[in-house]
Scaffold this motif. Structure first.
Motif, PDB file in Angstrom:
ATOM      1  N   ILE A 632      64.795  11.181  51.455  1.00 16.64           N
ATOM      2  CA  ILE A 632      64.631  10.349  50.257  1.00 16.64           C
ATOM      3  C   ILE A 632      64.017  11.167  49.130  1.00 16.64           C
ATOM      4  CG2 ILE A 632      63.348   8.389  49.278  1.00 16.64           C
ATOM      5  CD1 ILE A 632      63.630   7.058  52.096  1.00 16.64           C
ATOM      6  N   TYR A 633      62.958  11.938  49.453  1.00 18.86           N
ATOM      7  CA  TYR A 633      62.292  12.726  48.407  1.00 18.86           C
ATOM      8  C   TYR A 633      63.159  13.900  47.953  1.00 18.86           C
ATOM      9  CZ  TYR A 633      58.020  10.033  48.361  1.00 18.86           C
ATOM     10  OH  TYR A 633      57.107   9.022  48.181  1.00 18.86           O
ATOM     11  N   ALA A 634      64.008  14.414  48.855  1.00 22.14           N
ATOM     12  CA  ALA A 634      64.948  15.467  48.449  1.00 22.14           C
ATOM     13  C   ALA A 634      65.976  14.909  47.467  1.00 22.14           C
ATOM     14  CB  ALA A 634      65.646  16.037  49.685  1.00 22.14           C
ATOM     15  N   CYS A 670      58.049   9.456  39.803  1.00 18.75           N
ATOM     16  CA  CYS A 670      59.141   9.442  40.786  1.00 18.75           C
ATOM     17  C   CYS A 670      58.736   8.705  42.062  1.00 18.75           C
ATOM     18  CB  CYS A 670      59.558  10.875  41.141  1.00 18.75           C
ATOM     19  SG  CYS A 670      60.671  11.586  39.924  1.00 18.75           S
ATOM     20  N   GLY A 671      57.443   8.510  42.257  1.00 15.65           N
ATOM     21  CA  GLY A 671      56.984   7.808  43.445  1.00 15.65           C
ATOM     22  C   GLY A 671      57.007   6.302  43.329  1.00 15.65           C
ATOM     23  N   HIS A 672      57.400   5.764  42.156  1.00 15.01           N
ATOM     24  CA  HIS A 672      57.476   4.314  42.002  1.00 15.01           C
ATOM     25  C   HIS A 672      58.493   3.743  42.981  1.00 15.01           C
ATOM     26  CE1 HIS A 672      55.560   3.955  37.713  1.00 15.01           C
ATOM     27  NE2 HIS A 672      54.782   4.583  38.593  1.00 15.01           N
ATOM     28  N   SER A 673      58.178   2.563  43.502  1.00 14.90           N
ATOM     29  CA  SER A 673      58.937   2.025  44.632  1.00 14.90           C
ATOM     30  C   SER A 673      60.416   1.828  44.341  1.00 14.90           C
ATOM     31  CB  SER A 673      58.314   0.698  45.095  1.00 14.90           C
ATOM     32  OG  SER A 673      58.328  -0.261  44.051  1.00 14.90           O
ATOM     33  N   GLU A 674      60.771   1.443  43.093  1.00 17.94           N
ATOM     34  CA  GLU A 674      62.195   1.222  42.808  1.00 17.94           C
ATOM     35  C   GLU A 674      62.986   2.526  42.801  1.00 17.94           C
ATOM     36  OE1 GLU A 674      60.212   0.219  38.796  1.00 17.94           O
ATOM     37  OE2 GLU A 674      59.564   0.759  40.828  1.00 17.94           O
ATOM     38  N   LYS A 675      62.331   3.630  42.390  1.00 20.64           N
ATOM     39  CA  LYS A 675      63.027   4.925  42.414  1.00 20.64           C
ATOM     40  C   LYS A 675      63.258   5.375  43.856  1.00 20.64           C
ATOM     41  CE  LYS A 675      61.782   6.915  37.901  1.00 20.64           C
ATOM     42  NZ  LYS A 675      60.492   6.542  37.323  1.00 20.64           N
ATOM     43  N   LEU A 676      62.283   5.101  44.744  1.00 17.96           N
ATOM     44  CA  LEU A 676      62.472   5.420  46.164  1.00 17.96           C
ATOM     45  C   LEU A 676      63.641   4.626  46.733  1.00 17.96           C
ATOM     46  CD1 LEU A 676      58.743   5.367  47.356  1.00 17.96           C
ATOM     47  CD2 LEU A 676      60.176   7.390  47.075  1.00 17.96           C
ATOM     48  N   ALA A 677      63.737   3.333  46.354  1.00 17.84           N
ATOM     49  CA  ALA A 677      64.820   2.490  46.855  1.00 17.84           C
ATOM     50  C   ALA A 677      66.178   2.968  46.354  1.00 17.84           C
ATOM     51  CB  ALA A 677      64.585   1.038  46.431  1.00 17.84           C
ATOM     52  N   ILE A 678      66.231   3.418  45.095  1.00 13.29           N
ATOM     53  CA  ILE A 678      67.487   3.949  44.539  1.00 13.29           C
ATOM     54  C   ILE A 678      67.902   5.202  45.303  1.00 13.29           C
ATOM     55  CG2 ILE A 678      68.490   5.102  42.518  1.00 13.29           C
ATOM     56  CD1 ILE A 678      66.856   3.134  40.781  1.00 13.29           C
ATOM     57  N   ALA A 679      66.954   6.115  45.534  1.00 18.02           N
ATOM     58  CA  ALA A 679      67.258   7.355  46.262  1.00 18.02           C
ATOM     59  C   ALA A 679      67.732   7.050  47.679  1.00 18.02           C
ATOM     60  CB  ALA A 679      66.017   8.252  46.299  1.00 18.02           C
ATOM     61  N   ASN A 681      69.339   4.452  48.739  1.00 18.35           N
ATOM     62  CA  ASN A 681      70.730   3.994  48.684  1.00 18.35           C
ATOM     63  C   ASN A 681      71.703   5.163  48.572  1.00 18.35           C
ATOM     64  OD1 ASN A 681      71.452   0.841  48.297  1.00 18.35           O
ATOM     65  ND2 ASN A 681      69.352   1.226  47.620  1.00 18.35           N
ATOM     66  N   PHE A 682      71.337   6.165  47.763  1.00 22.58           N
ATOM     67  CA  PHE A 682      72.241   7.299  47.566  1.00 22.58           C
ATOM     68  C   PHE A 682      72.369   8.179  48.797  1.00 22.58           C
ATOM     69  CE2 PHE A 682      71.562   6.737  42.844  1.00 22.58           C
ATOM     70  CZ  PHE A 682      72.885   6.405  42.572  1.00 22.58           C
ATOM     71  N   ILE A 683      71.319   8.273  49.633  1.00 24.65           N
ATOM     72  CA  ILE A 683      71.471   9.100  50.843  1.00 24.65           C
ATOM     73  C   ILE A 683      72.239   8.345  51.927  1.00 24.65           C
ATOM     74  CG2 ILE A 683      69.381  10.435  50.364  1.00 24.65           C
ATOM     75  CD1 ILE A 683      68.021   8.918  52.667  1.00 24.65           C
ATOM     76  N   GLN A 684      72.256   7.018  51.849  1.00 21.93           N
ATOM     77  CA  GLN A 684      73.040   6.240  52.816  1.00 21.93           C
ATOM     78  C   GLN A 684      74.521   6.232  52.442  1.00 21.93           C
ATOM     79  OE1 GLN A 684      71.628   4.898  55.637  1.00 21.93           O
ATOM     80  NE2 GLN A 684      69.819   5.996  54.893  1.00 21.93           N
ATOM     81  N   HIS A 685      74.786   6.099  51.165  1.00 22.95           N
ATOM     82  CA  HIS A 685      76.169   6.108  50.657  1.00 22.95           C
ATOM     83  C   HIS A 685      76.175   6.985  49.406  1.00 22.95           C
ATOM     84  CE1 HIS A 685      77.329   2.910  53.377  1.00 22.95           C
ATOM     85  NE2 HIS A 685      76.285   2.197  52.974  1.00 22.95           N
ATOM     86  N   PRO A 686      76.604   8.233  49.530  1.00 20.31           N
ATOM     87  CA  PRO A 686      76.507   9.177  48.409  1.00 20.31           C
ATOM     88  C   PRO A 686      77.187   8.714  47.119  1.00 20.31           C
ATOM     89  CG  PRO A 686      76.978  10.338  50.445  1.00 20.31           C
ATOM     90  CD  PRO A 686      77.078   8.874  50.760  1.00 20.31           C
ATOM     91  N   ARG A 687      78.248   7.907  47.221  1.00 14.02           N
ATOM     92  CA  ARG A 687      78.932   7.470  46.003  1.00 14.02           C
ATOM     93  C   ARG A 687      79.077   5.939  45.986  1.00 14.02           C
ATOM     94  NH1 ARG A 687      81.192  11.778  43.431  1.00 14.02           N
ATOM     95  NH2 ARG A 687      82.589  10.455  42.214  1.00 14.02           N
ATOM     96  N   LYS A 712      74.449   5.717  34.581  1.00 19.68           N
ATOM     97  CA  LYS A 712      75.510   6.396  33.816  1.00 19.68           C
ATOM     98  C   LYS A 712      75.938   7.701  34.492  1.00 19.68           C
ATOM     99  CE  LYS A 712      76.590   8.031  29.149  1.00 19.68           C
ATOM    100  NZ  LYS A 712      76.100   8.193  27.762  1.00 19.68           N
ATOM    101  N   ILE A 713      74.957   8.487  34.938  1.00 13.33           N
ATOM    102  CA  ILE A 713      75.271   9.778  35.565  1.00 13.33           C
ATOM    103  C   ILE A 713      76.055   9.586  36.853  1.00 13.33           C
ATOM    104  CG2 ILE A 713      74.276  11.818  36.673  1.00 13.33           C
ATOM    105  CD1 ILE A 713      71.872  11.518  34.731  1.00 13.33           C
ATOM    106  N   ARG A 714      75.567   8.673  37.703  1.00 10.84           N
ATOM    107  CA  ARG A 714      76.197   8.483  39.022  1.00 10.84           C
ATOM    108  C   ARG A 714      77.330   7.443  38.982  1.00 10.84           C
ATOM    109  NH1 ARG A 714      73.128  10.441  43.552  1.00 10.84           N
ATOM    110  NH2 ARG A 714      72.026  12.287  42.790  1.00 10.84           N
TER     111      ARG A 714
END
Length: 741
Positions: A632-634, A670-679, A681-687, A712-714
């Motif tokens: 997640i942190y990566a 970056c340690g805010h909980s919503e950013k952790l949740a977003i990250a 999601n991306f490691i579970q499903h990259p796209r 926008k980026i992703r």
């Protein structure tokens, strides 16, 4: 649940209509006659008294040839107790024309058909009876009430031409209490005012009157009646206490419980636990625990009481005590599961709600609507569409009640699915005001201000209520529609404190602090100051980093509301965050230290929920407890690099505490909980094409700006529901809130 308990108790005390008929039967049987029919009747009565109804009917079948009117009356009573519709009809068909003229048999038939929900047949028997008695009227009243037709009781009462007795009045009061519309209130009050003095000696009637008045919201009149009553019973105390709870006067219910000189029973304990739960302040928590410790534990065999006890401890946040009570219940009912699910919902233990629901299904219990309402409430808190869909698929929706429909509108709205909410709203043929309000609130939360105003304008002015006004003003506030809000506000005739506060919030969001202050000043010309108004304005001042105004409002609140702990905690957090956002770390830290000294560590920890692959996952700020924490942190590092490549800079003004050793502005934000949740999601499903997150606090400005760019980026739609509203982040880099948050 609690109301059902009291109603059950009152009904057991009030509804004795057929007892008079039964006394008549008993009197006949006490005769010294030893005829065959008399012996048959005596045997049947003994069996019925011992609840052996089938055996009574078996004797009736064998010896019907020697039976008389009393025999048929007893047989009908047994059928009624068994709810054996076909058997009762056969008995009716065997009655001679002469027997059908017997008033007690007619009453028994009415009671039987009412019990079997054949209202038309009961009406037919009643209408053909020429010389109606209070017994037949009583049977009709009782039947209408048991079939949830209290309006029919009032209609029939208005046609009575015979002298009535206390039982008729008791049943009328019960019907008026159930109906509680203008007609019922007028009928009930008129009947009470015209009561003969002798009727006021009947304690059961007084209990019914108190219950009715409390349901009408006429607390003062109920109190007058209570004080005049000499021979108060537990039912009298129960009616008053439940009335106080119903009328949001739970503190009075607690006071009355402590003054009660009689030995409390399970009903009073249930009521007092509900009163404690509704207050959940220090006094209520201490008293609730004290009463529970002293209560005879044999009462815990009563399911209604156990449910109230579980509800109380869950409301106190004492989850382990509630779980212990639940684990010791041998025969758990669906209502007991419902009390636990609702408790987990109150304490935001949302995963446990879903797990318990699966357990109910394994136990093959009938899942009643209150459980689904609690589950829908939990889904509303979670606000994740996939979980909502999973629960809704299991709800029988062929004929949903209006409560269920409104709950579903609210749930879909809180999950950001406006279309689903709109479909349910449009399926309601004649929406009530609560349905309109629910839908307006959906639009408000999802930043659809114009749609909210349009629906508000479609409501007849005569049925709009306080909630309607608050919801539409809130919609304007979250969409920056200040001119529209002012036009609506100016047209509202009765401006409650909540309506004024919502307008203050709207003005403060747009930095129109002079106008907001004028509303407060005008209000205080004829009312005591209200802390919520000041909090609303202080929140706006914090958003606009207006330090001087923030300090002024905070000092005013400390002076005016020194005893309002929760509001002062909120105010101190807002002021300390304002200091920190402007770089005044020492002043911010001083406010935090002062708050902790006075109130303890009461600031909420930021928590976010998301769902991936059918699993609900929770993150708190700087969480490293997840087994995929390193990944997640990566992923957060990759997101940060992408953000910087697109010119993003982290905003240190949203950091509300001093940096610790080894921390940077980037690592904290970056340690805010919503950013952790977003990250995650991306490691579970990259796209992924869609991500959904629910947060218990307001999203900070840095997370809001970063999430717009990440979407926008992703090229991924992201929905984040925070404590105030729902943010739809689109792939074009825009948010539905248009930065009004």
């Amino acid at each position: 649940m609690m109301l059902n308990s009291l109603s059950r108790y009152l009904i057991q005390s009030f509804w004795k209509v057929d007892q008079r008929k039964y006394k008549y039967v008993s009197a006949l049987l006490s005769s010294t006659s030893s005829s065959p029919s008399m012996k048959l009747n005596l045997n049947m009565k003994k069996l019925i008294d011992s609840q052996q109804y089938r055996q009574a009917l078996a004797i009736f079948d064998r010896q019907i040839s020697i039976g008389d009117q009393v025999t048929f009356t007893l047989a009908l009573k047994a059928c009624t107790k068994l709810n054996d519709y076909q058997y009762g009809i056969r008995i009716h068909q065997q009655l001679s024309l002469k027997a059908l003229e017997d008033p007690y048999l007619q009453t028994s038939l009415i009671h039987f058909y009412m019990q079997c929900h054949n209202i038309d047949q009961a009406d037919k028997i009643f209408s053909t009876k020429k010389n109606k008695t209070v017994y037949t009227y009583g049977a009709m009243f009782k039947g209408y009430i048991s079939n949830n037709m209290p309006e029919k009781v009032i209609e029939l009462f208005e046609k009575i031409s015979i002298k009535i007795d206390e039982v008729i009045i008791i049943l009328l009061f019960n019907a008026c209490a159930k109906l509680c519309n203008n007609r019922a209130i007028k009928t009930g009050r008129d009947a009470l005012n015209r009561l003969p003095t002798s009727f006021l000696q009947n304690q059961k009637l007084i209990n019914a009157a108190i219950d009715m008045l409390m349901k009408f919201g006429d607390v003062n009149q109920a109190e007058v009646l209570f004080e005049k009553t000499q021979n108060k019973t537990l039912v009298t105390y129960g009616a008053m206490m439940q009335g106080y709870v119903t009328n949001n006067l739970s503190d009075k219910a607690l006071d009355l419980f402590e003054k009660n000189p009689l030995k409390s029973n399970e009903v009073l304990y249930s009521i007092v636990y509900n009163a404690c739960a509704s207050l959940s302040n220090e006094k209520a928590i201490q008293l609730g625990k004290k009463i529970f410790d002293k209560m005879p534990k044999r009462y815990l065999h009563d399911n209604v009481l156990v449910n109230s006890t579980i509800h109380m401890f869950m409301s106190f946040g004492e989850i382990e005590i509630a779980e212990n009570l639940f684990s010791h219940i041998k025969d758990k009912t669906s209502y007991t599961y419902g009390a636990m699910i609702n408790g987990y919902k109150i304490n935001q233990e949302l995963q446990k709600c879903l797990l318990l629901f699966e357990e109910i299904k394994k136990e093959n219990l009938i899942i009643e609507e209150p459980i689904f309402l609690s589950l829908i409430g939990a889904c509303s808190q979670i606000g994740i569409r996939s979980i909502c869909e999973h629960i809704v698929r299991q709800i029988p929706l062929s004929q949903p009640s209006i409560y269920l429909q409104n709950a579903l509108i609210d749930m879909w709205g809180k999950s950001g699915d406006v279309n689903q909410a709109k479909q349910i709203f449009q399926s309601i043929s004649q929406p009530e005001i609560i349905s309109y309000n629910s839908m307006i609130n959906v639009y408000a939360r999802n930043g659809m201000g114009y749609e909210a105003i349009d629906l508000y304008n479609k409501i007849d002015e005569n049925i709009r209520d306080k909630i309607s006004h608050i919801c539409v003003l809130n919609a304007c506030s979250h969409s920056g529609l200040i001119d529209q809000a002012q036009m609506i506000f100016n047209k509202i005739e009765k401006k409650s404190v909540e309506i004024i506060t919502t307008m203050i919030d709207c003005l403060s969001r747009m930095a129109m602090f002079d106008q907001a202050q004028k509303l407060i000043d005008d209000y205080e010309k004829s009312n005591s100051p209200d802390s919520i108004m000041y909090t609303a304005m202080l929140s706006g001042a914090r958003n606009h980093r207006h330090l001087v105004l923030s300090e002024k409002l905070y000092n005013q609140m400390k002076s005016l509301f020194s005893n309002e702990k929760s509001d002062l905690i909120s105010a101190s957090i807002l002021l300390s965050n304002t200091y920190s956002s402007l770089g005044h770390e020492q002043q911010g830290e001083a406010i935090r230290i002062d708050r902790i000294k006075q109130f303890g560590k009461n600031a909420k920890v930021g928590v976010s929920w998301t769902e991936v692959n059918g699993q609900l996952v929770r993150f708190h700020a700087h969480d490293r407890s997840h087994r995929q924490s390193n990944e997640i942190y990566a992923e957060l590092e990759r997101l940060s690099n992408e953000l910087r490549e697109h010119g993003y800079e982290y905003d240190s003004t949203w950091i509300t505490r001093p940096l610790k050793d080894g921390e940077t502005v980037e690592s904290v934000l970056c340690g805010h909980s919503e950013k952790l949740a977003i990250a995650f999601n991306f490691i579970q499903h990259p796209r992924p094409s869609f991500i959904q997150i629910t947060k218990n606090l307001r999203v900070c400005g840095d997370c809001h700006r970063a999430t717009k760019l990440i979407a926008k980026i992703r090229q991924c739609d992201i929905i984040v529901r925070d404590a105030n509203r729902i943010h739809h982040f689109h792939t074009n880099g825009q948010c539905s809130c248009q930065d009004h948050f």
